[in-house]
Design an enzyme around this catalytic site. Structure first.
Site, PDB file in Angstrom:
ATOM      1  N   CYS A 182       2.625  18.350 -35.828  1.00  0.00           N
ATOM      2  CA  CYS A 182       2.693  16.692 -35.189  1.00  0.00           C
ATOM      3  C   CYS A 182       3.896  16.500 -34.461  1.00  0.00           C
ATOM      4  O   CYS A 182       5.289  17.373 -34.714  1.00  0.00           O
ATOM      5  CB  CYS A 182       4.027  15.639 -36.424  1.00  0.00           C
ATOM      6  SG  CYS A 182       3.921  14.405 -36.036  1.00  0.00           S
ATOM      7  N   CYS A 222      12.286   0.965 -32.065  1.00  0.00           N
ATOM      8  CA  CYS A 222      12.344   0.433 -32.915  1.00  0.00           C
ATOM      9  C   CYS A 222      12.817   0.717 -34.025  1.00  0.00           C
ATOM     10  O   CYS A 222      13.438   1.532 -34.151  1.00  0.00           O
ATOM     11  CB  CYS A 222      10.615   0.611 -33.254  1.00  0.00           C
ATOM     12  SG  CYS A 222       9.085   0.703 -31.608  1.00  0.00           S
ATOM     13  N   GLU A 256      11.980  17.341 -33.351  1.00  0.00           N
ATOM     14  CA  GLU A 256      11.602  17.969 -34.523  1.00  0.00           C
ATOM     15  C   GLU A 256       9.940  18.148 -33.670  1.00  0.00           C
ATOM     16  O   GLU A 256       9.677  17.650 -33.470  1.00  0.00           O
ATOM     17  CB  GLU A 256      11.442  16.966 -35.462  1.00  0.00           C
ATOM     18  CG  GLU A 256      13.362  16.921 -35.952  1.00  0.00           C
ATOM     19  CD  GLU A 256      13.518  15.690 -36.825  1.00  0.00           C
ATOM     20  OE1 GLU A 256      14.849  15.379 -37.793  1.00  0.00           O
ATOM     21  OE2 GLU A 256      12.692  14.923 -37.226  1.00  0.00           O
ATOM     22  N   CYS A 291      14.051   8.168 -27.922  1.00  0.00           N
ATOM     23  CA  CYS A 291      13.020   7.415 -27.347  1.00  0.00           C
ATOM     24  C   CYS A 291      13.338   6.181 -26.676  1.00  0.00           C
ATOM     25  O   CYS A 291      14.562   6.241 -27.317  1.00  0.00           O
ATOM     26  CB  CYS A 291      11.713   7.915 -28.801  1.00  0.00           C
ATOM     27  SG  CYS A 291      10.440   6.637 -28.258  1.00  0.00           S
ATOM     28  N   CYS A 308      11.828  12.247 -38.648  1.00  0.00           N
ATOM     29  CA  CYS A 308      12.438  10.913 -38.608  1.00  0.00           C
ATOM     30  C   CYS A 308      11.628  10.145 -39.968  1.00  0.00           C
ATOM     31  O   CYS A 308      12.020   8.815 -39.131  1.00  0.00           O
ATOM     32  CB  CYS A 308      12.595  10.599 -37.647  1.00  0.00           C
ATOM     33  SG  CYS A 308      13.542  12.135 -35.939  1.00  0.00           S
ATOM     34  N   GLY A 337       9.823  10.796 -30.034  1.00  0.00           N
ATOM     35  CA  GLY A 337       9.222  10.242 -28.493  1.00  0.00           C
ATOM     36  C   GLY A 337       8.072   9.698 -27.978  1.00  0.00           C
ATOM     37  O   GLY A 337       7.531   9.218 -28.888  1.00  0.00           O
ATOM     38  N   CYS A 354      12.809   3.127 -37.313  1.00  0.00           N
ATOM     39  CA  CYS A 354      13.024   4.140 -36.649  1.00  0.00           C
ATOM     40  C   CYS A 354      14.233   5.172 -36.186  1.00  0.00           C
ATOM     41  O   CYS A 354      14.600   4.743 -36.014  1.00  0.00           O
ATOM     42  CB  CYS A 354      12.117   4.125 -35.496  1.00  0.00           C
ATOM     43  SG  CYS A 354      11.173   5.774 -34.900  1.00  0.00           S
ATOM     44  N   SER A 388       0.393   1.836 -32.601  1.00  0.00           N
ATOM     45  CA  SER A 388       1.172   1.292 -33.179  1.00  0.00           C
ATOM     46  C   SER A 388       1.888   0.429 -33.272  1.00  0.00           C
ATOM     47  O   SER A 388       2.381  -0.382 -32.453  1.00  0.00           O
ATOM     48  CB  SER A 388       2.748   2.428 -33.362  1.00  0.00           C
ATOM     49  OG  SER A 388       2.188   3.637 -33.459  1.00  0.00           O
ATOM     50  N   ASN A 447       8.951   5.790 -44.483  1.00  0.00           N
ATOM     51  CA  ASN A 447      10.069   6.464 -45.080  1.00  0.00           C
ATOM     52  C   ASN A 447      11.453   6.041 -44.791  1.00  0.00           C
ATOM     53  O   ASN A 447      11.635   5.692 -43.597  1.00  0.00           O
ATOM     54  CB  ASN A 447       9.773   8.176 -44.247  1.00  0.00           C
ATOM     55  CG  ASN A 447       9.146   9.048 -45.273  1.00  0.00           C
ATOM     56  OD1 ASN A 447       8.380   8.748 -46.127  1.00  0.00           O
ATOM     57  ND2 ASN A 447       9.194   9.532 -44.544  1.00  0.00           N
TER      58      ASN A 447
HETATM   59  N1  SAH Z   1       5.826   6.429 -29.981  1.00  0.00           N
HETATM   60  C1  SAH Z   1       4.795   6.717 -30.958  1.00  0.00           C
HETATM   61  C2  SAH Z   1       4.564   7.804 -31.606  1.00  0.00           C
HETATM   62  C3  SAH Z   1       5.951   8.025 -32.259  1.00  0.00           C
HETATM   63  S1  SAH Z   1       5.726   7.529 -33.475  1.00  0.00           S
HETATM   64  C4  SAH Z   1       4.707   5.694 -31.284  1.00  0.00           C
HETATM   65  O1  SAH Z   1       5.138   4.734 -32.136  1.00  0.00           O
HETATM   66  O2  SAH Z   1       3.472   5.183 -31.518  1.00  0.00           O
HETATM   67  C5  SAH Z   1       4.620   7.658 -34.815  1.00  0.00           C
HETATM   68  C6  SAH Z   1       5.006   6.590 -36.042  1.00  0.00           C
HETATM   69  O3  SAH Z   1       5.625   6.711 -37.110  1.00  0.00           O
HETATM   70  C7  SAH Z   1       4.272   5.713 -35.170  1.00  0.00           C
HETATM   71  O4  SAH Z   1       3.766   4.848 -36.033  1.00  0.00           O
HETATM   72  C8  SAH Z   1       6.216   4.613 -35.583  1.00  0.00           C
HETATM   73  O5  SAH Z   1       6.338   3.399 -35.783  1.00  0.00           O
HETATM   74  C9  SAH Z   1       6.263   5.688 -37.227  1.00  0.00           C
HETATM   75  N2  SAH Z   1       7.224   5.019 -38.028  1.00  0.00           N
HETATM   76  C10 SAH Z   1       8.115   5.433 -37.141  1.00  0.00           C
HETATM   77  N3  SAH Z   1       9.227   5.305 -37.664  1.00  0.00           N
HETATM   78  C11 SAH Z   1       8.991   5.745 -39.411  1.00  0.00           C
HETATM   79  C12 SAH Z   1       9.300   5.523 -40.252  1.00  0.00           C
HETATM   80  N4  SAH Z   1      10.007   5.819 -40.626  1.00  0.00           N
HETATM   81  N5  SAH Z   1       8.519   5.929 -41.769  1.00  0.00           N
HETATM   82  C13 SAH Z   1       7.250   5.271 -41.699  1.00  0.00           C
HETATM   83  N6  SAH Z   1       6.800   5.279 -40.455  1.00  0.00           N
HETATM   84  C14 SAH Z   1       7.248   5.582 -38.643  1.00  0.00           C
HETATM   85 FE1  SF4 Z   2       9.793   5.581 -30.356  1.00  0.00          FE
HETATM   86 FE2  SF4 Z   2       7.758   5.568 -31.449  1.00  0.00          FE
HETATM   87 FE3  SF4 Z   2      10.346   5.414 -32.880  1.00  0.00          FE
HETATM   88 FE4  SF4 Z   2       9.389   3.387 -31.177  1.00  0.00          FE
HETATM   89  S1  SF4 Z   2       7.934   4.621 -33.339  1.00  0.00           S
HETATM   90  S2  SF4 Z   2      11.329   4.438 -31.890  1.00  0.00           S
HETATM   91  S3  SF4 Z   2       7.840   3.808 -29.910  1.00  0.00           S
HETATM   92  S4  SF4 Z   2       9.768   7.130 -31.279  1.00  0.00           S
END
Ligand code: SAH
Ligand code: SF4
Length: 365
Positions: free
Chosen positions: A124, A135, A111, A131, A353, A178, A138, A234, A310
């Protein structure tokens, strides 16, 4: 709040997609054109078509001789990106579901999200399909890792942005699918394809790499102070017990070595680090944790971004209520920590996502 969205069919004319084989630096294009027996200035022409005009299909490069267009087509279509779906939020945020193809790798879906601002357009982009970090809040984490993206597949998302919005993005955040520092070699190369006169001309300071906390990767960034890209970490939790749960990578690189890597990075680059903190109701949003966070980051050259969560269907996390977010921010401010809270965007399209909160905040800086 219900937000209107529209799903636009991708025009059939766009099939089979955007070729990525010519998304290469000047030197690399010079070698391709040289191998076709053509003089160096042709490489410069190809570079201009791709990086200044957003046209990567040689058949449309009308200033080139036909035989060269044919030779370049073979290279150009070695890999490509196919838009599958476009969703547009009422606030103008656009999310593309894209499929990446490469003759040497399995196809994968990713995406990319475009966030318009007053004077900017932030892309973005994804660095991996899926990934491996996992987490638990996510949506990308649920997928597991499908595969790494190559540098042209990463930087080539700019071409999707250009074709979708009709203009180039002014800012790029590596906050889609990722973990960028788990695919560093490709991401590093992609940075060269994005910035400066060799690439799409986006200034280094308008690029933000976001990591879940790959400490050796942060040290690698610290070792390249001339790179001048922004770093977002993060964090999501101020202690190991909670962070082990929210960001499983923490078991490998716990907070102590991670923050040591951040301090090294700040010393080497003199750049402000952003700490991303997704606000999860009753999980990481209590006043005690706000105080602990202030202790953890106080005194560092940094900024804390509180990200509205989200929600992801099927996952047991809820966004913190506004009052909890305000209280949390107030405690950080009271302790002298720079902090930002803003309204989410692109909610109706579950952008990237649900990661849009972080990307949008980065887009405002
Ligand atoms: N993997 C890297 C970059 C991609 S995620 C990272 O984790 O930093 C980018 C950001 O989106 C991260 O801070 C992640 O924790 C946040 N994120 C992931 N899912 C989310 C959600 N459902 N709502 C809000 N932020 C989210
Ligand atoms: Fe991967 Fe970032 Fe999502 Fe964690 S928040 S699963 S590191 S994409």
């Amino acid at each position: 709040m219900a937000v209107a969205k529209s799903v636009l069919p991708v025009e059939p004319a766009a099939q089979p997609g955007i070729p990525l084989g010519l998304v290469r630096t000047r030197a690399e294009l010079g070698a391709v054109v040289g191998a076709a027996g053509e003089p160096g200035y042709r490489a410069e022409q190809v570079h201009r078509w791709v990086f200044s005009r957003g046209q990567a299909d040689p058949q449309a490069m009308t200033s080139l001789p036909k035989p060269l267009r044919g030779r370049l087509s073979e290279v150009a279509w070695q890999r490509w990106l196919q838009p599958l779906k476009l969703e547009v939020d009422a606030d103008g945020t656009r999310k593309g579901l894209l499929s990446v193809h490469d003759s040497a790798r399995p196809p994968a879906e990713i995406e990319a999200v475009l966030i318009p601002g007053r004077s900017r357009l932030t892309l973005c982009l994804s660095t991996q399909a899926g990934c491996a970090v996992g987490c638990p809040f996510c949506a990308t984490g649920l997928l597991g890792l499908r595969r790494n993206l190559s540098a042209p597949e990463i930087a080539g998302q700019v071409l999707w942005a250009q074709s979708s919005a009709g203009r180039f993005p002014t800012h790029v955040v590596f906050m889609g699918m990722g973990e960028p520092l788990a695919n560093w070699e490709a991401v590093r190369h992609a940075i060269d394809l994005l910035r400066g006169p060799d690439g799409f001309g986006i200034g280094s300071r308008r690029l933000t790499v976001s990591t879940a906390g790959v400490a050796p990767g942060i040290l690698q960034l610290a070792g390249e102070p001339g790179l001048q890209v922004n770093l977002a970490l993060s964090l999501h939790a101020p202690n190991d017990r909670l962070r082990d749960r929210l960001v499983p990578l923490n078991r490998r690189w716990p907070l102590e070595p991670l923050m040591e890597a951040v301090r090294t990075y700040i010393r080497a680059t003199r750049r402000r680090v952003s700490f991303e903190y997704v606000m999860l109701a009753d999980v990481n949003d209590t006043p005690e944790l706000a105080r602990e966070l202030a202790d953890r980051v106080g005194g560092l050259l940094c900024h804390v971004n509180l990200i509205p969560y989200n929600p992801v269907p099927g996952l047991p996390f809820e966004p913190s209520p506004d009052a909890a977010v305000k209280r949390f921010a107030g405690i950080l401010e009271g302790r002298g920590v720079a902090v930002t809270v803003r309204m989410p965007r692109g909610r109706s399209i579950h952008a990237a996502c649900g990661q849009l909160g972080a990307a949008w905040r980065a887009a405002q800086r």
